[in-house]
Enzyme design. Structure first.
Site, PDB file in Angstrom:
ATOM      1  N   GLY A 184       0.759  -1.253   0.000  1.00 48.84           N
ATOM      2  CA  GLY A 184       0.000   0.000   0.000  1.00 48.84           C
ATOM      3  C   GLY A 184       0.781   1.290   0.000  1.00 48.84           C
ATOM      4  O   GLY A 184       0.520   2.189   0.804  1.00 48.84           O
ATOM      5  N   HIS A 199      -0.485 -19.611  -1.400  1.00 41.84           N
ATOM      6  CA  HIS A 199       0.798 -18.992  -1.040  1.00 41.84           C
ATOM      7  C   HIS A 199       1.962 -19.989  -1.181  1.00 41.84           C
ATOM      8  O   HIS A 199       3.081 -19.604  -1.496  1.00 41.84           O
ATOM      9  CB  HIS A 199       0.766 -18.329   0.344  1.00 41.84           C
ATOM     10  N   SER A 250       5.748  -1.374   1.733  1.00 42.10           N
ATOM     11  CA  SER A 250       5.242  -0.361   2.675  1.00 42.10           C
ATOM     12  C   SER A 250       5.889  -0.548   4.047  1.00 42.10           C
ATOM     13  O   SER A 250       6.415  -1.631   4.357  1.00 42.10           O
ATOM     14  CB  SER A 250       3.726  -0.495   2.826  1.00 42.10           C
ATOM     15  N   LEU A 274       8.416  13.476  -2.884  1.00 42.19           N
ATOM     16  CA  LEU A 274       7.499  12.359  -2.672  1.00 42.19           C
ATOM     17  C   LEU A 274       6.080  12.760  -3.047  1.00 42.19           C
ATOM     18  O   LEU A 274       5.737  13.954  -3.052  1.00 42.19           O
ATOM     19  CB  LEU A 274       7.558  11.903  -1.208  1.00 42.19           C
ATOM     20  N   ALA A 275       5.260  11.740  -3.330  1.00 36.96           N
ATOM     21  CA  ALA A 275       3.885  12.007  -3.753  1.00 36.96           C
ATOM     22  C   ALA A 275       3.104  12.749  -2.668  1.00 36.96           C
ATOM     23  O   ALA A 275       2.168  13.488  -2.959  1.00 36.96           O
ATOM     24  CB  ALA A 275       3.196  10.690  -4.096  1.00 36.96           C
ATOM     25  N   CYS A 276       3.516  12.588  -1.403  1.00 34.47           N
ATOM     26  CA  CYS A 276       2.797  13.234  -0.302  1.00 34.47           C
ATOM     27  C   CYS A 276       3.163  14.715  -0.170  1.00 34.47           C
ATOM     28  O   CYS A 276       2.625  15.419   0.668  1.00 34.47           O
ATOM     29  CB  CYS A 276       3.097  12.507   1.006  1.00 34.47           C
TER      30      CYS A 276
HETATM   31  C1  LIG Z   1      -2.870   7.576  -0.436  1.00 33.14           C
HETATM   32  C2  LIG Z   1      -2.033   6.760   0.495  1.00 33.14           C
HETATM   33  C3  LIG Z   1      -0.693   6.620   0.239  1.00 33.14           C
HETATM   34  C4  LIG Z   1       0.121   5.853   1.086  1.00 33.14           C
HETATM   35  N1  LIG Z   1       1.450   5.722   0.800  1.00 33.14           N
HETATM   36  C5  LIG Z   1       2.229   4.981   1.601  1.00 33.14           C
HETATM   37  C6  LIG Z   1       3.606   4.800   1.300  1.00 33.14           C
HETATM   38  O1  LIG Z   1       4.146   5.334   0.313  1.00 33.14           O
HETATM   39  N2  LIG Z   1       4.339   3.995   2.118  1.00 33.14           N
HETATM   40  C7  LIG Z   1       3.807   3.382   3.207  1.00 33.14           C
HETATM   41  O2  LIG Z   1       4.533   2.681   3.889  1.00 33.14           O
HETATM   42  N3  LIG Z   1       2.498   3.533   3.525  1.00 33.14           N
HETATM   43  C8  LIG Z   1       1.699   4.311   2.755  1.00 33.14           C
HETATM   44  N4  LIG Z   1       0.372   4.442   3.044  1.00 33.14           N
HETATM   45  C9  LIG Z   1      -0.183   3.740   4.206  1.00 33.14           C
HETATM   46  C10 LIG Z   1      -0.409   2.255   3.891  1.00 33.14           C
HETATM   47  O3  LIG Z   1      -1.251   2.120   2.741  1.00 33.14           O
HETATM   48  C11 LIG Z   1      -1.052   1.552   5.091  1.00 33.14           C
HETATM   49  O4  LIG Z   1      -0.111   1.541   6.156  1.00 33.14           O
HETATM   50  C12 LIG Z   1      -1.540   0.170   4.771  1.00 33.14           C
HETATM   51  O5  LIG Z   1      -2.050  -0.414   5.952  1.00 33.14           O
HETATM   52  C13 LIG Z   1      -0.456  -0.716   4.190  1.00 33.14           C
HETATM   53  O6  LIG Z   1      -0.948  -2.017   4.059  1.00 33.14           O
HETATM   54  P1  LIG Z   1      -0.137  -3.160   3.322  1.00 33.14           P
HETATM   55  O7  LIG Z   1       1.244  -3.154   3.872  1.00 33.14           O
HETATM   56  O8  LIG Z   1      -0.878  -4.412   3.671  1.00 33.14           O
HETATM   57  O9  LIG Z   1      -0.199  -2.904   1.866  1.00 33.14           O
HETATM   58  C14 LIG Z   1      -0.449   5.212   2.208  1.00 33.14           C
HETATM   59  C15 LIG Z   1      -1.807   5.369   2.466  1.00 33.14           C
HETATM   60  C16 LIG Z   1      -2.584   6.154   1.632  1.00 33.14           C
HETATM   61  C17 LIG Z   1      -4.051   6.304   1.950  1.00 33.14           C
END
Ligand SMILES: Cc1cc2nc3c(=O)[nH]c(=O)nc-3n(C[C@H](O)[C@H](O)[C@H](O)COP(=O)(O)O)c2cc1C
Length: 203
Positions: A22, A87, A103, A171-173
């Site tokens: 994510g 898996h 992430s 960064l995108a943020c």
């Molecule tokens: C728009 C958006 C962008 C995000 N970008 C990041 C990112 O670049 N890196 C990150 O670690 N988490 C980011 N997050 C938070 C993760 O999506 C969040 O922690 C999520 O639970 C990750 O789940 P996963 O590891 O199962 O994919 C973002 C969340 C949103 C809403």
């Protein structure tokens, strides 16, 4: 749709599992798939966390020439002894695993051995001989959080995965600093160099 490694593997091919999580950088997943498939004898399967599917669609990956596997494909609700377990089949299939992007959340889960979704169950079941690359991607302050360096240390020194990046950029943020995923072309190049892949001939 079931997936059985023995049927899906093809002799002489390199089987690449692309895991997406994510981070906004998941938006690059279709590009990575498309570029990998420009090389001869490469197959790609994508495995996505729920959060990563905010950044691309299964259709994007299909158009790029591959498929996306998600938690629901693992839990079909009708398991019988002897049925394939997704898996495990994916890890049997994989010659190389790319977690691009990784992430902070999934990094932390890997470092702690947590396996509560398809992605982390697959990671936990990987053979130590399968080359595995982690491409962290997160906000600069998430990256600079003391827990991140500890998780990266475990993943690098204990689990012995290859950690590549992150890199510094806008960064995108909106923040500027370290945290961005390694450029997607450089990710593809790692696989190309590792397996000495040759480009497909122009049609
Ligand atoms: C728009 C958006 C962008 C995000 N970008 C990041 C990112 O670049 N890196 C990150 O670690 N988490 C980011 N997050 C938070 C993760 O999506 C969040 O922690 C999520 O639970 C990750 O789940 P996963 O590891 O199962 O994919 C973002 C969340 C949103 C809403």
């Amino acid at each position: 749709m079931s997936f059985i490694a023995e049927h899906e593997r093809e002799a002489g091919f390199v089987h690449v599992v692309l895991i997406t999580t994510g981070s906004v950088a998941s938006i690059k997943a279709p590009l990575i798939v498309e570029e990998l498939l420009r090389y001869q004898k490469v197959k790609v399967e994508a495995v996505a966390t729920k959060a990563s599917l905010a950044f691309f669609t299964k259709g994007d990956i299909r158009n790029a020439g591959s498929r996306v596997w998600v938690d629901e494909d693992e839990w079909t609700g009708t398991f019988k002894i002897g049925d394939p377990i997704l898996h495990i089949e994916l890890r049997r299939w994989a010659d190389v695993v790319l977690v691009a992007p990784c992430s902070a959340n999934t990094l932390s889960k890997i470092a702690h051995g947590i396996c509560d979704n398809l992605v982390t169950s697959l990671m936990r079941a990987l053979a130590p001989t399968t080359p595995t690359y982690i491409f962290p991607a997160m906000n600069t302050l998430m990256y600079e959080h003391p827990l991140t360096s500890e998780h990266l240390r475990i993943v690098r020194d204990v689990v012995r995965y290859n950690v590549v990046g992150p890199i510094g950029k806008n960064l995108a943020c909106g923040d500027v600093g370290v945290g961005a995923m390694t450029e997607w072309r450089d990710i593809v190049k790692i696989v190309v160099d590792l397996f000495q892949l040759a480009p497909k001939k122009q049609e």
